[in-house]
Enzyme design. Structure first.
Site, short mmCIF file in Angstrom:
data_model
loop_
_atom_site.label_atom_id
_atom_site.label_comp_id
_atom_site.label_asym_id
_atom_site.label_seq_id
_atom_site.Cartn_x
_atom_site.Cartn_y
_atom_site.Cartn_z
CE1 TYR A 112 71.86 -8.07 -22.54
CE2 TYR A 112 72.82 -5.86 -22.62
CZ TYR A 112 72.16 -6.91 -23.23
OH TYR A 112 71.80 -6.79 -24.54
CE LYS A 116 73.89 -9.33 -25.19
NZ LYS A 116 73.52 -10.29 -26.25
#
Length: 670
Positions: A112, A116
């Site tokens: 993640y 990002k």
């Protein structure tokens, strides 16, 4: 929505683990928006089907306004689908939704976090590429209550982190009055702040001609990590500025230590110190090749066994087998590709012009070495142009010279000059009908074939990459159409003889798509061929509107030598005047008649070269046939034998002829 935004609510309705699918989540938000009088429509597609999402926006609202709530691949695909629409309407606002996990990292969130922070890099590049189209791209890292956070946050905290406390920032960044571009913002609970990078002054840990060691890094570690008087670079140009300056000081043996340009790092792009860049030498590159590369290049620029005249460039067993003259760009392009300009991270470059000059026909195998120098840096406002001079040698012999004009996107505006006397000029074609026209077809795979000669830019093969550049499909290499046009001239006016090629200068205007036909129009004026290459039968695509290419049968090969001598006198005239202190006259004959007069003045001022009648007096004058002159210069004819056989006639101070070696040796390597 209350302020008039038209919103596409994209939500698969998956659970917190990414499974399942439901329209309920998106429909609920749409209902809330419509209840407040706003415009909204739900979309339940995956963001990997970005074109469908954007089509929903176009079908419903007729234009593109807001894109959010996507991770890295989805962000790329959705943005790609919207990009051309935004370009066409001259307006776009893109908001990437990153996360503190990407900015700072977070335990257990490696995938993640990577996605990002990847979105931030994508956003920064889109901000640069979209600027001229009024497309702005910013990134937010919000903290808000959602289906994902409600499982890990206390209910009262989720309730206090309302999306309503994030939306106003998004709305402002999307507004046409907002000029923010390339920003990164943390936002939540009614608070928001802008982030920026900070960099230590740093430390240079190498010296000229000395090995760089990990021990030197260890010994300077405290200084490397000292954030006293830290700098705040905002662009790749500012980031590179210190390295360019350090390179200059290391090469000149100046003492180097802390980042010498850090105090000025925020004052402008790297080329605000263009004086330091000019004259910098790039690391030498080598190019090893044999007949395979020569044949592959010929195929890449459209040669075919369908034309018997092409066989001399396609079959290594042909009695006249040789390289196409424009193969000369291939060994030198390593200065651009391998460890050269295009390898600098974040440096967005584009070729605008190309000059190639040959000093002798290229070999069909061997090892060539290219030495590149930054000749000048020009300020074009929206970007900078680097003039890169590349000399290519076969051993100690100079075989060709290239000048690349490279446009660096976003690096302009530093107040530099816009033109340079060092730039090789392109000449417009005559205002009359062309003397010859050739129409030739490229194939659908032309770019795929040409790239095998060393230009691996994905713009010419990858549809996704081409789409990000605003193209419907991969485009043809400019230097491929350059090769097409040059071989048209070679066949039309030089009987495919590479030895008659001198130089070519082109300016690239518009792209060509593989499979399109090229029409080369040619005007002959003396030994110069002006050419203009168009998509047939439409508009000009690559204006090869140039100082052209060939020494015709009626021209003089010796002009090549004198042009080189003139350039070297311009560069090193003062030194030559000290060594020679004499004026040399040359009378070049062809067919027994005088065809050209040249005077090399290495006695007065900083030296000069004159063509035609000379007002002064030469100390010694040589008369020689054009072909014999070339034999002498290339070392094939001994000057003394030429003199005693009557091929070389001398009047005046014959002893000065010994100083000719100073002029020719290491200056006109032909």
């Amino acid at each position: 929505a209350e302020r008039g935004a038209a919103v596409i609510v994209n939500d698969l309705g998956a659970d917190t683990k990414g499974g399942g699918k439901s329209s309920a989540a998106a429909d609920k938000v749409v209902e809330e928006i419509k209840a407040k009088g706003g415009k909204a429509v739900a979309n339940y597609e995956s963001v990997e089907d970005g074109e469908k999402l954007i089509q929903t926006a176009l079908d419903t609202f007729g234009r593109i306004d807001l894109i959010q709530r996507v991770h890295l691949r989805g962000s790329f695909l959705v943005t790609r689908a919207a990009w051309n629409h935004m370009k066409n309407q001259k307006f776009g606002r893109i908001i990437m939704t990153a996360s503190a996990a990407g900015i700072y990292g977070n335990f257990g969130q490696a995938n993640y976090s990577a996605a990002k922070l990847g979105m931030l890099g994508l956003s920064n590049t889109l901000a640069i590429e979209g600027r001229k189209y009024n497309i702005h791209c910013n990134t937010i890292a919000p903290v808000a209550g959602s289906r994902l956070t409600e499982t890990v946050m206390p209910p009262d905290l989720v309730a206090s982190l309302k999306p309503e406390y994030v939306a106003p920032l998004v709305l402002w960044l999307c507004h046409e009055e907002c000029k923010e571009n390339g920003g990164l913002f943390e936002v939540g609970a009614g608070w928001m702040g802008k982030l920026r990078w900070e960099r230590s002054q740093g430390q240079t840990v190498r010296q000229k001609n000395q090995p760089m060691t990990p021990e030197a890094v260890r010994d300077q570690w405290d200084a490397i990590c000292d954030f006293t008087d830290a700098t705040k670079p905002t662009s790749i140009q500012e980031s590179l500025q210190s390295m360019v300056s350090v390179l200059s000081q290391v090469e000149s043996d100046e003492e180097v230590g802390a980042n010498p340009t850090a105090a000025a790092a925020s004052a402008g792009p790297v080329f605000s110190h263009q004086a330091e860049a000019v004259g910098q030498k790039l690391p030498p590159t080598t190019f090893s090749f044999n007949h395979v590369q020569c044949v592959l290049y010929a195929l890449g620029v459209g040669m075919s066994t369908r034309d018997p005249d092409h066989l001399r460039f396609l079959y290594e067993g042909h009695q006249d087998f040789g390289c196409l003259p424009t193969f000369g760009v291939i060994p030198s392009q390593a200065a651009m590709m391998e460890g050269g300009l295009s390898s600098v991270p974040g440096l967005n470059i584009d070729m605008t012009e190309q000059y190639l000059e040959l000093y002798k026909p290229l070999p069909t195998s061997g090892k060539l070495t290219s030495e590149a120098t930054i000749a000048d840096v020009l300020d074009k406002g929206s970007g900078a142009i680097i003039l890169l001079d590349v000399n290519t040698f076969n051993g100690d012999e100079l075989v060709c010279y290239n000048q690349f004009s490279v446009f660096v996107v976003g690096a302009g505006g530093f107040g530099g000059k816009r033109t340079s006397e060092k730039a090789k000029a392109a000449l417009p074609p005559p205002n009359r009908a062309p003397d010859a026209v050739v129409i030739d077809s490229t194939t659908r795979d032309q770019a795929a074939l040409y790239r095998l000669s060393g230009d691996w830019n994905p713009l010419h093969i990858d549809p996704d990459f081409a789409a990000m550049g605003g193209f419907k499909a991969p485009i043809l290499h400019g230097l491929c159409s350059f090769g097409f046009a040059a071989r048209h001239v070679l066949k039309q006016f030089a009987d495919n003889d590479p030895a008659r090629f001198k130089a070519i200068k082109v300016r690239f205007v518009k792209p060509v798509m593989p499979g399109q036909s090229l029409q080369t129009e040619m005007w002959k004026e003396g030994n110069r061929i002006h050419i203009q290459c168009k998509q047939s039968p439409s508009h000009i695509l690559n204006s090869i509107s140039l100082a052209s290419s060939l020494l015709q049968g009626g021209g003089l090969q010796s002009e090549l030598v004198f042009a080189e001598i003139g350039r070297r006198i311009k560069d090193s005239g003062s030194e030559l005047v000290k060594k020679v202190n004499a004026v040399f006259g040359w009378e070049i004959t062809k067919g027994g008649e005088s065809s050209a007069q040249w005077t090399i003045d290495l006695k007065n001022g900083t030296g000069s070269l004159h063509k035609g009648p000379y007002s002064g007096k030469a100390d010694v004058t040589f008369t020689v046939a054009d072909e014999d002159f070339m034999e002498v210069v290339q070392g094939k004819l001994n000057p003394q034998k030429a003199f005693f056989s009557g091929k070389l006639k001398v009047r005046g101070n014959i002893m000065l002829s010994q100083k000719l070696e100073v002029i020719l040796k290491d200056y006109a390597k032909l």
